[in-house]
Write an enzyme that holds these catalytic residues in place. Structure first.
Site, short mmCIF file in Angstrom:
data_model
loop_
_atom_site.label_atom_id
_atom_site.label_comp_id
_atom_site.label_asym_id
_atom_site.label_seq_id
_atom_site.Cartn_x
_atom_site.Cartn_y
_atom_site.Cartn_z
N SER A 29 0.82 -1.21 0.00
CA SER A 29 0.00 0.00 0.00
C SER A 29 0.86 1.26 0.00
O SER A 29 1.69 1.44 0.88
CB SER A 29 -0.85 0.07 1.27
OG SER A 29 -1.65 -1.05 1.39
N HIS A 60 -4.16 0.44 -5.15
CA HIS A 60 -3.38 -0.61 -5.80
C HIS A 60 -3.67 -0.59 -7.30
O HIS A 60 -4.79 -0.80 -7.72
CB HIS A 60 -3.77 -1.98 -5.23
CG HIS A 60 -3.38 -2.16 -3.80
ND1 HIS A 60 -2.35 -2.97 -3.41
CD2 HIS A 60 -3.86 -1.59 -2.68
CE1 HIS A 60 -2.23 -2.90 -2.09
NE2 HIS A 60 -3.14 -2.08 -1.63
N HIS A 82 -4.96 -9.42 -1.46
CA HIS A 82 -5.06 -9.65 -0.01
C HIS A 82 -6.11 -10.71 0.29
O HIS A 82 -7.13 -10.81 -0.41
CB HIS A 82 -5.45 -8.35 0.71
CG HIS A 82 -4.45 -7.26 0.60
ND1 HIS A 82 -4.46 -6.36 -0.44
CD2 HIS A 82 -3.38 -6.93 1.38
CE1 HIS A 82 -3.44 -5.50 -0.29
NE2 HIS A 82 -2.78 -5.83 0.80
N TYR A 84 -8.13 -10.58 2.77
CA TYR A 84 -9.38 -9.92 3.19
C TYR A 84 -10.23 -9.47 2.00
O TYR A 84 -11.40 -9.15 2.16
CB TYR A 84 -9.10 -8.73 4.13
CG TYR A 84 -8.30 -7.59 3.53
CD1 TYR A 84 -8.87 -6.70 2.62
CD2 TYR A 84 -6.98 -7.39 3.89
CE1 TYR A 84 -8.14 -5.66 2.06
CE2 TYR A 84 -6.23 -6.36 3.35
CZ TYR A 84 -6.82 -5.50 2.43
OH TYR A 84 -6.09 -4.49 1.89
N GLU A 85 -9.64 -9.44 0.81
CA GLU A 85 -10.45 -9.09 -0.37
C GLU A 85 -11.30 -10.27 -0.83
O GLU A 85 -12.16 -10.11 -1.69
CB GLU A 85 -9.53 -8.66 -1.53
CG GLU A 85 -8.80 -7.36 -1.28
CD GLU A 85 -7.85 -7.03 -2.42
OE1 GLU A 85 -8.30 -6.38 -3.38
OE2 GLU A 85 -6.68 -7.43 -2.37
N ALA A 112 2.88 -1.93 4.29
CA ALA A 112 2.63 -0.96 5.36
C ALA A 112 2.18 -1.79 6.55
O ALA A 112 1.41 -2.74 6.39
CB ALA A 112 1.56 0.03 4.94
N MET A 210 -1.56 -7.20 7.21
CA MET A 210 -2.57 -8.09 6.62
C MET A 210 -2.09 -8.72 5.32
O MET A 210 -2.91 -9.07 4.46
CB MET A 210 -3.87 -7.31 6.36
CG MET A 210 -4.41 -6.56 7.57
SD MET A 210 -5.83 -5.55 7.13
CE MET A 210 -6.01 -4.54 8.62
N SER A 211 -0.79 -8.85 5.15
CA SER A 211 -0.29 -9.36 3.86
C SER A 211 1.03 -10.10 4.06
O SER A 211 1.36 -10.52 5.16
CB SER A 211 -0.08 -8.18 2.90
OG SER A 211 0.98 -7.36 3.34
N ASN A 234 1.71 3.44 11.20
CA ASN A 234 0.93 3.91 12.36
C ASN A 234 1.34 3.07 13.55
O ASN A 234 1.91 2.00 13.38
CB ASN A 234 -0.58 3.70 12.09
CG ASN A 234 -0.90 2.24 11.79
OD1 ASN A 234 -0.67 1.78 10.66
ND2 ASN A 234 -1.39 1.52 12.77
N HIS A 246 -7.25 4.21 7.66
CA HIS A 246 -6.49 3.90 6.45
C HIS A 246 -5.81 5.17 5.91
O HIS A 246 -4.73 5.12 5.33
CB HIS A 246 -7.41 3.29 5.39
CG HIS A 246 -6.70 2.83 4.16
ND1 HIS A 246 -5.70 1.89 4.18
CD2 HIS A 246 -6.83 3.21 2.85
CE1 HIS A 246 -5.25 1.70 2.94
NE2 HIS A 246 -5.92 2.49 2.13
N1 HPA Z 1 -2.79 -3.33 11.64
C1 HPA Z 1 -2.91 -4.18 10.61
N2 HPA Z 1 -2.54 -3.88 9.38
C2 HPA Z 1 -2.00 -2.67 9.17
C3 HPA Z 1 -1.84 -1.74 10.20
C4 HPA Z 1 -2.27 -2.08 11.52
O1 HPA Z 1 -2.16 -1.32 12.49
N3 HPA Z 1 -1.27 -0.63 9.65
C5 HPA Z 1 -1.09 -0.91 8.32
N4 HPA Z 1 -1.53 -2.14 8.03
#
Ligand code: HPA
Length: 274
Positions: A29, A60, A82, A84-85, A112, A210-211, A234, A246
């Site tokens: 991302s 993406h 992903h 989750y998609e 990320a 998540m990847s 973050n 996001h």
């Molecule tokens: N958690 C999960 N996935 C993420 C995060 C997070 O805090 N930041 C970026 N992708």
């Protein structure tokens, strides 16, 4: 994953690529800009590649970019798939199988991620030392094709010691501070709860996302050497007294993009010499 499908996609790409790529890149991302730096680029949208899944998530682009970067022949995924998609893990990892069939030896995966280690700050870059697969699934579940890899692949050095040392050396030379740590993958798409983040810290996680883990497991099954880099976009849930968005993830990756690009290009330049 079915070998005919892999070979079909690889044959289609070989017709468009003047020479086999050596380094594969999976850009997370906000980090897809790296592919825009590839010279003599051949850009192929995923939907044109036979058997390829098609990307949906915002941010993406969804194409393969082949060409020259810092003296190396590379092929980059600008946009990844992903769990989750709703994709199956064999779809998510299909491009890694195709990269292997094209001749890729080394895979650089980026993402990320949320910072779990309280010594981290948003904007930090983290060399992935190891991972914890907390997705509850494994991309190798199902019949094993011994031509693709062994039934029970070793994960002792999922992230190449050689490439980690090389990355840290390059970071030092470029004066880019880097962290090193363990990446924990959850399925998403909800961010974690503060309790989940405490658990992740307790089990040894430094960053959460998540990847990446499915692609790395398949790359190791295929005996590719892997380097992973997380952009800490973050602090994970519950560390700061603020909700996660996001937008924050995108803003931070935007801010550190320049250093990220310098680091990855420096690493590729060094890899190209070896
Ligand atoms: N958690 C999960 N996935 C993420 C995060 C997070 O805090 N930041 C970026 N992708």
């Amino acid at each position: 994953m079915n070998k005919q499908a892999i070979e079909k996609a690889a044959r289609y790409l070989q017709e468009q690529f003047p020479a086999p790529p050596r380094i594969g890149l999976i850009l997370g991302s906000g980090l897809g800009v790296l592919a825009d730096e590839i010279e003599q680029a051949v850009k192929i949208p995923y939907e044109q590649i036979p058997e390829f899944p098609v990307s949906t998530v915002e941010g993406h682009a969804g194409r393969l970019v082949y060409g020259q970067l810092e003296g190396a022949t590379v092929v980059a995924m600008q946009g990844r798939f992903h769990y989750y998609e709703g994709y199956r893990l064999d779809q998510i990892t299909f491009p890694v199988r195709v990269m292997k069939a094209l001749g890729v030896k080394e895979l650089i995966v980026t993402n990320a991620a949320g910072g779990v280690n309280e010594r981290f700050q948003p904007g930090d870059l983290m060399i992935i030392a190891d991972h914890i697969n907390n997705m509850g699934v494994n991309p190798l579940i199902g019949p094993n094709d011994p031509e693709l890899g062994v039934r029970f692949p070793d994960m002792t050095e999922a992230y190449s010691r050689r490439l980690r040392a090389l990355a840290k050396h390059v970071a030092k030379q470029l004066d880019i501070p880097v962290q090193e740590g363990v990446y924990v993958a959850n399925s998403g798409p909800s961010y974690e709860t503060p309790a989940e983040i405490r658990m992740i810290r307790a089990i040894g996680g430094d960053a959460v996302g998540m990847s990446t883990v499915p692609e790395v497991i398949v790359a190791r099954h295929a005996q590719m050497e892997v380097l992973g880099i997380s952009c800490i976009s973050n602090m994970a849930a519950g560390i700061l007294d603020q909700p996660l968005t996001h937008d924050e993830v995108i803003e931070t990756t935007e801010r550190v993009k320049a250093n990220f690009l310098r680091l990855v290009k420096g690493i590729i330049a060094e890899m190209a010499k070896q």
